[in-house]
Scaffold this active site. Structure first.
Site, PDB file in Angstrom:
ATOM      1  CG  HIS A  70      -1.939  -1.115   1.183  1.00  0.00           C
ATOM      2  ND1 HIS A  70      -1.965  -2.125   2.107  1.00  0.00           N
ATOM      3  CD2 HIS A  70      -2.914  -1.395   0.299  1.00  0.00           C
ATOM      4  CE1 HIS A  70      -2.944  -2.978   1.810  1.00  0.00           C
ATOM      5  NE2 HIS A  70      -3.523  -2.563   0.708  1.00  0.00           N
ATOM      6  CE  LYS A 100       3.951  -7.145 -13.922  1.00  0.00           C
ATOM      7  NZ  LYS A 100       2.935  -8.007 -14.564  1.00  0.00           N
ATOM      8  CE  LYS A 112      -1.866 -11.323 -11.557  1.00  0.00           C
ATOM      9  NZ  LYS A 112      -1.032 -10.509 -12.465  1.00  0.00           N
ATOM     10  CG  ASN A 239      -4.093 -10.238 -24.616  1.00  0.00           C
ATOM     11  OD1 ASN A 239      -3.114  -9.644 -24.181  1.00  0.00           O
ATOM     12  ND2 ASN A 239      -5.055  -9.606 -25.238  1.00  0.00           N
ATOM     13  CB  SER A 369      -4.125  -1.013 -16.487  1.00  0.00           C
ATOM     14  OG  SER A 369      -4.633  -2.221 -16.963  1.00  0.00           O
TER      15      SER A 369
HETATM   16  N1  GLU Z   1      -2.567  -9.016 -15.294  1.00  0.00           N
HETATM   17  C1  GLU Z   1      -1.693  -8.070 -15.920  1.00  0.00           C
HETATM   18  C2  GLU Z   1      -0.312  -8.161 -15.311  1.00  0.00           C
HETATM   19  O1  GLU Z   1       0.077  -9.160 -14.784  1.00  0.00           O
HETATM   20  C3  GLU Z   1      -2.268  -6.676 -15.962  1.00  0.00           C
HETATM   21  C4  GLU Z   1      -2.473  -5.999 -14.659  1.00  0.00           C
HETATM   22  C5  GLU Z   1      -3.215  -4.671 -14.754  1.00  0.00           C
HETATM   23  O2  GLU Z   1      -3.408  -4.169 -15.848  1.00  0.00           O
HETATM   24  O3  GLU Z   1      -3.582  -4.159 -13.689  1.00  0.00           O
HETATM   25  O4  GLU Z   1       0.488  -7.273 -15.435  1.00  0.00           O
END
Ligand code: GLU
Length: 478
Positions: A70, A100, A112, A239, A369
């Protein structure tokens, strides 16, 4: 029973692997042990079960949402629909989301979700029930919201599931102006953004292109600079794999191999990824694609001759069991966690290889995103206010230059210069800029830090330092 325990223990190492990489990288930083512990740990783990009606009875569904960090709000990350999902996996994937986002400067913490089902075995109505109930459970516990935690697609989920989530959340929060920012990866017609579907694969291809653009790095691997003519094997035609192959081919690489769970195909002269995709759709399998060698054992596909291997399926694909048979010099990780730490050490130390790590290579998805979330909060599509203005300004410039020089442009030259940027062009430009800048940043740490061993370690060092600063800015740490 002992065997079951052993199997369970073997399964439960993904989060430990991420922590192992973290701890190794932490040695190249100066942070307090307590702060490092705070960064590394999963903050909130919500494990829940709910029933759905199925056939004449009920079925209980296992599900998770895990918020790893957070240090920024909201937290962000996809929801995986897979019967292989377990808590360890969701924790690991949530942690990878934290690093990431930090690497590509996307201001989110990592999260996640997981729903333990094989989506292929459920009807659309059942999937809708599951997704809506999952969203209700998260809403009840304040585990979802545009400023709390924002899910997205992952393995086994897509735009359809995201629109169910958005609709359920909006229904439960009537009048909430920003409700559509609760989830990303939505269909364009339902507040999604142009370019999100392709974003992860496009980002993977840009990552590969950036990596091979450094002649001095390529020389060490015995390769020339540039993607042109580089032979690539892609694992996964979902994808991420499909769009990675598409853009790598567009950037000049030759796709020589494609692997899926049913097997693999290889043709040293190149494969038309789209024809392969259509063949698989029509026959239900990659195998027997005309002109290619077929391998019933999918793993063999990874071991064929190539320059770049793009694992774009699931974690734990390149391990001590197969790493020594990999012929590629570069691995670009489209999937999350495809290479185990042991395999990575062998690849660098014994085989002179190079890995572009997941937390950078596949960050294109979360980057776009972020753009979608911004669009939802601002309630206006990118380019809407300025596209026509830009076009008119450009027209004025062209008219003036033409009248001063007496040179008249052709219609197509004029159109190229005059054109204002569309949402898709702006998204792609933001994505490309993010991927290029981040690669340079990570590489700089890699080449300038004494004793650093892998690009992944360099990526972790950058991420840890940025997250540490956020905690310090929050006043949580001195
Ligand atoms: N599931 C994707 C990832 O592992 C996208 C996550 C997102 O866009 O929040 O990066």
């Amino acid at each position: 029973m002992a065997n079951n325990n052993k199997a369970a223990m073997e399964e439960m190492h993904f989060f430990a692997d991420v922590c192992k990489n973290f701890d190794h990288a932490a040695k190249f930083t100066q942070h307090d042990a307590g702060l490092l512990d705070q960064i590394r740990s999963c903050n909130s783990v919500f494990r829940f079960r709910f029933p759905i009606r199925r056939g004449n009875g009920f079925e209980v569904i296992d599900a998770w949402r895990i918020e790893h960090s957070h240090h920024q709000s909201p937290t962000k990350g996809g929801i995986r629909y897979s019967e292989m999902v377990n808590e360890d996996e969701v924790m690991a994937l949530a942690a990878l989301m934290t690093y990431k986002c930090a690497i590509v400067n996307v201001p989110f913490g990592g999260a996640k979700g997981g729903i333990k089902i094989n989506p292929k075995e459920y009807t659309v109505q059942e999937l809708e029930n599951i997704t809506r109930r999952y969203t209700v459970e998260l809403t009840k516990k304040n585990f979802i919201g545009p400023s709390i935690d924002v899910p997205a697609p992952d393995y086994g989920s897509g735009e359809r599931e995201m629109s169910w989530i958005a609709d359920t959340y909006a229904t439960m929060n009537p009048g909430q102006l920003d409700a559509m920012g609760v989830v990303t990866g939505k269909p364009i017609a339902l507040h999604g953004i142009a370019g999100r579907r392709e974003a992860t694969g496009r980002g993977v291809a840009i990552a590969a292109r950036e990596c091979v653009s450094f002649a001095e790095d390529m020389e060490k691997l015995g390769l020339t600079a540039g993607l042109e003519g580089k032979k690539v094997i892609v694992q996964g035609l979902g994808n991420v794999g499909y769009y990675s192959a598409k853009y790598l081919a567009e950037f000049g690489a030759t796709i020589v191999g494609i692997c899926e769970f049913e097997g693999a195909i290889y043709n040293a002269d190149g494969l038309d990824y789209d024809a392969v995709f259509q063949h698989r759709k029509a026959t239900g399998s990659l195998l027997n694609f005309p002109g290619a060698t077929s391998f019933e054992n999918s793993g063999e596909g990874l071991e064929q001759p190539c320059d770049i291997l793009v694992p774009a399926a699931l974690e734990n694909q390149i391990t001590i069991d197969n790493i020594r048979r990999i012929k590629a010099k570069i691995i670009v990780e489209g999937a999350n966690g495809p290479t185990t730490p042991e395999a990575e050490a062998i690849f660098y130390e014994e085989m002179g290889g190079f890995i572009v790590p997941d937390m950078y290579a596949n960050a294109g998805g979360v980057t776009v995103s972020y753009f979608e979330w911004l669009k939802n909060l601002s309630h206006v599509a990118f380019g809407r206010m300025n596209r026509r203005f830009e076009e008119n300004s450009n027209k004025n410039i062209v008219n003036m230059v033409e009248s001063i020089t007496g040179v008249n442009l052709s219609d197509s030259q004029r159109a190229t210069i005059v054109k204002g940027a569309s949402e898709l062009e702006l998204v792609n430009s933001g994505l490309e800029d993010t991927m290029i800048r981040s690669y340079h940043e990570i590489r700089e740490t890699f080449v300038s830090t004494e004793g650093i061993d892998t690009l992944r370690t360099a990526a972790f060092v950058g991420a840890i330092n940025k997250i540490a600063v956020s905690y310090q800015n929050l006043g949580i740490w001195p």
